[in-house]
Design a protein around this motif. Structure first.
Motif, PDB file in Angstrom:
ATOM      1  N   ASP A   1       0.823  -1.219   0.000  1.00 43.90           N
ATOM      2  CA  ASP A   1       0.000   0.000   0.000  1.00 43.90           C
ATOM      3  C   ASP A   1       0.854   1.266   0.000  1.00 43.90           C
TER       4      ASP A   1
ATOM      5  N   ARG B   1       1.345   3.396  -3.010  1.00 53.02           N
ATOM      6  CA  ARG B   1       0.235   4.232  -3.480  1.00 53.02           C
ATOM      7  C   ARG B   1      -0.064   4.047  -4.954  1.00 53.02           C
TER       8      ARG B   1
ATOM      9  N   LYS C   1      -7.625   2.474   8.746  1.00 52.25           N
ATOM     10  CA  LYS C   1      -6.439   2.979   9.439  1.00 52.25           C
ATOM     11  C   LYS C   1      -6.816   4.205  10.256  1.00 52.25           C
ATOM     12  N   THR C   2      -6.234   4.346  11.428  1.00 54.26           N
ATOM     13  CA  THR C   2      -6.409   5.559  12.208  1.00 54.26           C
ATOM     14  C   THR C   2      -5.044   6.158  12.484  1.00 54.26           C
ATOM     15  N   ILE C   3      -4.936   7.442  12.214  1.00 54.90           N
ATOM     16  CA  ILE C   3      -3.644   8.108  12.308  1.00 54.90           C
ATOM     17  C   ILE C   3      -3.799   9.377  13.129  1.00 54.90           C
TER      18      ILE C   3
ATOM     19  N   VAL D   1      -1.698  13.382   5.013  1.00 55.80           N
ATOM     20  CA  VAL D   1      -1.808  12.410   6.101  1.00 55.80           C
ATOM     21  C   VAL D   1      -2.140  11.040   5.526  1.00 55.80           C
TER      22      VAL D   1
ATOM     23  N   GLU E   1      -1.843   9.949   2.354  1.00 56.84           N
ATOM     24  CA  GLU E   1      -0.784   9.461   1.465  1.00 56.84           C
ATOM     25  C   GLU E   1       0.405   8.906   2.235  1.00 56.84           C
ATOM     26  N   GLN E   2       0.791   9.627   3.296  1.00 58.61           N
ATOM     27  CA  GLN E   2       1.949   9.171   4.063  1.00 58.61           C
ATOM     28  C   GLN E   2       1.698   7.817   4.704  1.00 58.61           C
ATOM     29  N   ASN E   3       0.435   7.417   4.763  1.00 57.63           N
ATOM     30  CA  ASN E   3       0.126   6.155   5.410  1.00 57.63           C
ATOM     31  C   ASN E   3      -0.462   5.133   4.455  1.00 57.63           C
ATOM     32  N   GLY E   4      -0.179   5.331   3.178  1.00 56.45           N
ATOM     33  CA  GLY E   4      -0.535   4.317   2.188  1.00 56.45           C
ATOM     34  C   GLY E   4      -2.010   4.261   1.835  1.00 56.45           C
ATOM     35  N   VAL E   5      -2.786   5.281   2.201  1.00 55.95           N
ATOM     36  CA  VAL E   5      -4.196   5.288   1.814  1.00 55.95           C
ATOM     37  C   VAL E   5      -4.283   5.800   0.377  1.00 55.95           C
ATOM     38  N   LEU E   6      -5.163   5.203  -0.433  1.00 58.44           N
ATOM     39  CA  LEU E   6      -5.318   5.668  -1.812  1.00 58.44           C
ATOM     40  C   LEU E   6      -6.161   6.927  -1.795  1.00 58.44           C
TER      41      LEU E   6
END
Ligand SMILES: Cc1cc2nc3c(=O)[nH]c(=O)nc-3n(C[C@H](O)[C@H](O)[C@H](O)COP(=O)(O)OP(=O)(O)OC[C@H]3O[C@@H](n4cnc5c(N)ncnc54)[C@H](O)[C@@H]3O)c2cc1C
Ligand code: FES
Lengths: 405, 349
Positions: A117, A120, B273-275, B286, B288-293
């Motif tokens: 993931d 991206r 995910k919770t950040i 926020v 993107e830095q955690n791999g969310v599309l």
């Protein structure tokens, strides 16, 4: 900014996680609560280090595996258009089996874990991936990532332990039905993808009349049926028809490839949590589990397979099951690199790192299936000539059943 | 049977051959630039412009619909294995099957440094169709002023190359003569335009309030300005005071942040995910830095390419300080590139 941990982090003063008793006693008895938390911190540091070093090399790796897998699948299916010729059948079936295994293990399982993931790339992402398997990605992710990885080896909570149809621990009451479990296990292995789809659906629990008619269950069931229909149509109708005169042989080739894939993945999964030496846990013992205790459970609840690079690739690096359970979202190509560091921690903390060759581990897991299909103690007797003799001649009446060493 | 329904049937058959993948997943292996594919481009050449700027020649895929000089294009490029999207003005003039962008490396800039110093010819990048309103209208202005600084010359270069304009003044600032991107080409245009170069290392910064010293008839000119925040803010103020804001067109490369505040835990519910986020980092970053599309666009609040539903919680618009709240079920649409967490919030991504 920090990502939440993949595991419960609650720190309470509840009883610490202890594995179920074994003949050797509690294998964590020598560790203080403090040491367990220190172990957790060491693992967190290790995790942060590798995670921070992910980069171009890793991205290139997964893209390469994916494109190789797709070319292999296309090539094999093209060869199978002429499967009437036995050499074409053989080569095509072998290629397709390997392609399907790669797709499920090194690619599908790991992509759906979110291991990639961070790149991206919407084409290689846990939220968009769909795999060559009977269980829809959505349902598999829930059952696998949320349940199995959270409740690893907790009896009654982790469905991966015997998939709800097997006796996996001596403390589970024996009933005659379990006599058939080696057979169930074999049938499950052959049609493993459907077995997984069924247990991702929690079919056993949902079959009662009341539950079966719930709209939520019906929606999920129809999702599964749709997925299976698509898969069947592809392997057993469309590709055979495209093969013209080779239709029938292409059908048998595809069937064979699916069985090979199922047997292989089943064996690998069994090796992960079933071999001798792997601990199971009580439901009670994980209440209020700390980060360190969660790590400890993953360490003791998993087993590795040793072997060549090719073997690691074909198992989707689940041969590094211990490392995978510690860091489920670490890119799979990195497990080999962290393994020596993890092993060093096992040694330093006096814990047993369960590992063995593929035949060894498969053998060990099957032995357990057979052993637990019988009432406690029976297996050792029938496999030990002295006690077998005593049993047959009726001399063992007072002797207590012994546990395996 | 009509040809479209024939085609859709053929497509369905193809899909049943490749399921669970799509036919395009296989075609992409062979021809990622084909018609019908997601829009991509191939880097065909990279030319150095100044010590910290380079021009990249891109051959877009067949789906490319062309651009109007002054517009920008969004590119998605992998830096250290991670897909990054940024906007760059198109600096080439007319379609010849290729476009160029010109990038200036900024200190610590992830993408700009990668493009200027490490990108390789042959790389496939992701593209989006050109967009943007910073263009010359069909009815050409009689008198034009271009007011630029640093990399702000890029959209203007596209216009100068793409249009024949009468009576143009270009007032451009850069630290030194060597730092002027397209310096040689601009100086070669002297018979067509009036070029005023301001080398700020020696001449000092442009004082916008005294612009009439450089361009006496500035107020009569239709003006296009592009450059750093400070310059654009001063220009807008000055034109406004004169009551001719309608004659001014500006292009910003980044949003002007007004207010920040406390953050909160941000949940991306689809990804699970919770950040913990601070109150100044845009939710787009926020995620993107955690791999969310996360869908994205200009990354500065103009294109709405980044909108996502806010399922619950409160966010702050970094440009205005305005708070937007959502209760469960609302699904309020927010621009993630200019919104930061203002409390616990839940984004549907
Ligand atoms: C419509 C539009 C057109 C653009 N056209 C061009 C162009 O033609 N040429 C070009 O070089 N750039 C252009 N940009 C800017 C470009 O999109 C990037 O923002 C820029 O390259 C910086 O990205 P980065 O990844 O290197 O920096 P990041 O890693 O995103 O940022 C690093 C640091 O620099 C700061 N920063 C971000 N952007 C800028 C900036 N523009 N100036 C100064 N500091 C900044 C950030 O706040 C951060 O602190 C354009 C932007 C927009 C919105
Ligand atoms: S990305 Fe353009 S408005 Fe947010």
């Amino acid at each position: 900014m920090t990502t939440t941990a993949p595991a419960p982090r609650k720190i309470t003063s509840a009883p610490r996680t202890t594995p179920r008793k074994t003949s050797a006693g509690d294998p964590t008895a020598h560790l203080t609560a403090e040491q367990i938390e220190e172990l957790g911190r060491e693992l967190d540091t290790l995790r942060d280090e590798v995670m921070a070093s992910r980069g171009e090399r890793d991205a290139a790796y997964i893209r390469k595996v994916i494109s190789t897998q797709r070319k292999l699948e296309l090539g094999s299916r093209a060869i199978l258009l002429f499967s009437l010729f036995p050499p074409a059948w053989l080569v095509g079936t072998a290629g397709l089996s390997i392609a399907k295994i790669l797709e499920n293990m090194e690619i599908g399982h790991n992509v759906m874990h979110g291991q990639w993931d961070w790149m991206r790339d919407p084409k290689i992402h846990s939220t968009t991936w769909e795999w060559d398997h009977a269980s829809p990605a959505e349902q598999w992710k829930h059952a696998h990532n949320e349940l199995h990885h959270t409740y690893t080896n907790v009896i009654g909570k982790d469905n991966d332990l015997g998939y709800g149809i097997m006796r996996v621990d001596e403390d589970q009451k024996w009933i005659p039905l379990y006599l058939g479990q080696p057979l169930w296990n074999f049938v499950n292995a052959c049609f493993f993808e459907y077995g997984i789809a069924a247990y991702d659906l929690e079919l056993g629990k949902n079959l009662s009349k009341r539950r079966r008619n719930r709209p939520e269950f019906r929606a999920r069931a129809s999702q599964v049926l749709k997925k299976i229909r698509g898969q069947m149509l592809k392997d057993y109708v469309v590709h055979p028809l495209l093969s013209g005169p080779s239709a029938l042989t292409t059908l048998t080739a595809n069937f064979t490839a699916n069985i090979v894939r199922n047997l292989w993945t089943h064996s690998v999964i069994m090796c992960g949590h079933f071999p001798e030496g792997v601990e199971t846990f009580e439901r009670r013992s994980i209440e209020g589990e700390t980060r360190g205790e969660w790590y400890l459970r993953q360490m003791l609840g998993s087993a590795n397979i040793s072997g060549s690079k090719a073997m690691h690739l074909m198992t989707g690096n689940l041969s590094h099951q211990i490392e995978h359970h510690l860091f489920p979202d670490l890119p799979s190509n990195r497990y080999a690199e962290v393994a020596p560091k993890v092993r060093e921690l096992f040694d330093r903390y006096g814990l047993r790192y369960v590992t063995g060759s593929l035949p060894q581990q498969v053998g060990s897991a099957w032995k357990k299936v057979f052993k637990l299909s019988l009432p406690n103690g029976f297996f050792d007797k029938v496999t030990n000539p002295v006690s077998l003799f005593k049993m047959v001649t009726g001399q063992d009446s007072a002797e207590q059943p012994k546990r395996a060493a | 049977m009509t040809s479209t329904s024939l085609r859709s049937r053929a497509l369905r058959l193809l899909e049943s051959v490749t399921t669970p993948l799509l036919p395009s997943d296989y075609l992409d292996l062979v021809d990622p630039l084909r018609a019908g594919a997601d829009l991509r481009g191939r880097i065909e050449a990279i030319r150095s412009e100044t010590r910290d700027a380079a021009t990249v020649v891109i051959r877009p895929g067949r789906g490319w619909r062309g651009h109007v000089p002054g517009q920008y294009v969004r590119i998605g490029i992998d830096v250290a294995g991670v897909r990054q999207w940024r906007a760059y003005s198109v600096t080439s003039a007319r379609p010849d099957g290729r476009i160029t962008i010109t990038v200036k490396a900024i200190p610590d800039g992830k993408v700009s440094n990668h493009i200027v110093r490490h990108a390789k010819v042959g790389t496939i990048i992701q593209l989006d169709q050109a967009s943007g309103e910073f263009v010359i209208p069909a009815k050409r202005p009689a008198k034009t002023l271009f007011l630029t600084a640093g990399s702000g010359i890029t959209p203007v270069m596209g216009m100068l190359r793409g249009h024949q304009l009468d009576d143009v003044v270009l007032l451009h600032s850069a630290p030194t003569a060597d730092d002027v991107i397209f310096g040689a080409e601009l100086r070669g245009l002297r018979d067509r335009i009036r070029l005023i170069e301001l080398h700020t290392d020696t001449d000092g910064m442009l004082d916008v309030s005294r612009i009439d010293e450089h361009v006496p008839d500035w107020a009569e000119r239709e003006t296009w300005a592009c450059g750093p925040q400070g310059l654009l803010n001063a220009v807008e103020e000055h034109w406004d005071q004169r009551g001719i804001a309608n004659r001014l067109h500006t292009e910003r490369f980044r949003p002007s942040v007004l207010v920040t505040g406390e953050g909160g835990p941000v949940t991306f519910s689809r990804t699970g995910k919770t950040i913990e986020a601070d109150g100044s980092t845009p939710l787009l970053d926020v995620g993107e830095q955690n791999g969310v599309l996360m869908p994205s666009g200009c990354r500065m609040g103009i294109c709405f390419g980044c909108v996502s539903p806010l399922r619950e919680g409160a966010v702050r618009d970094l440009r205005t300080g305005e708070i937007t709240t959502a209760a469960p079920g609302d699904g309020v649409i927010i621009q993630t590139c200019v919104s930061a967490a203002a409390s616990a919030c839940d984004i549907d991504r």
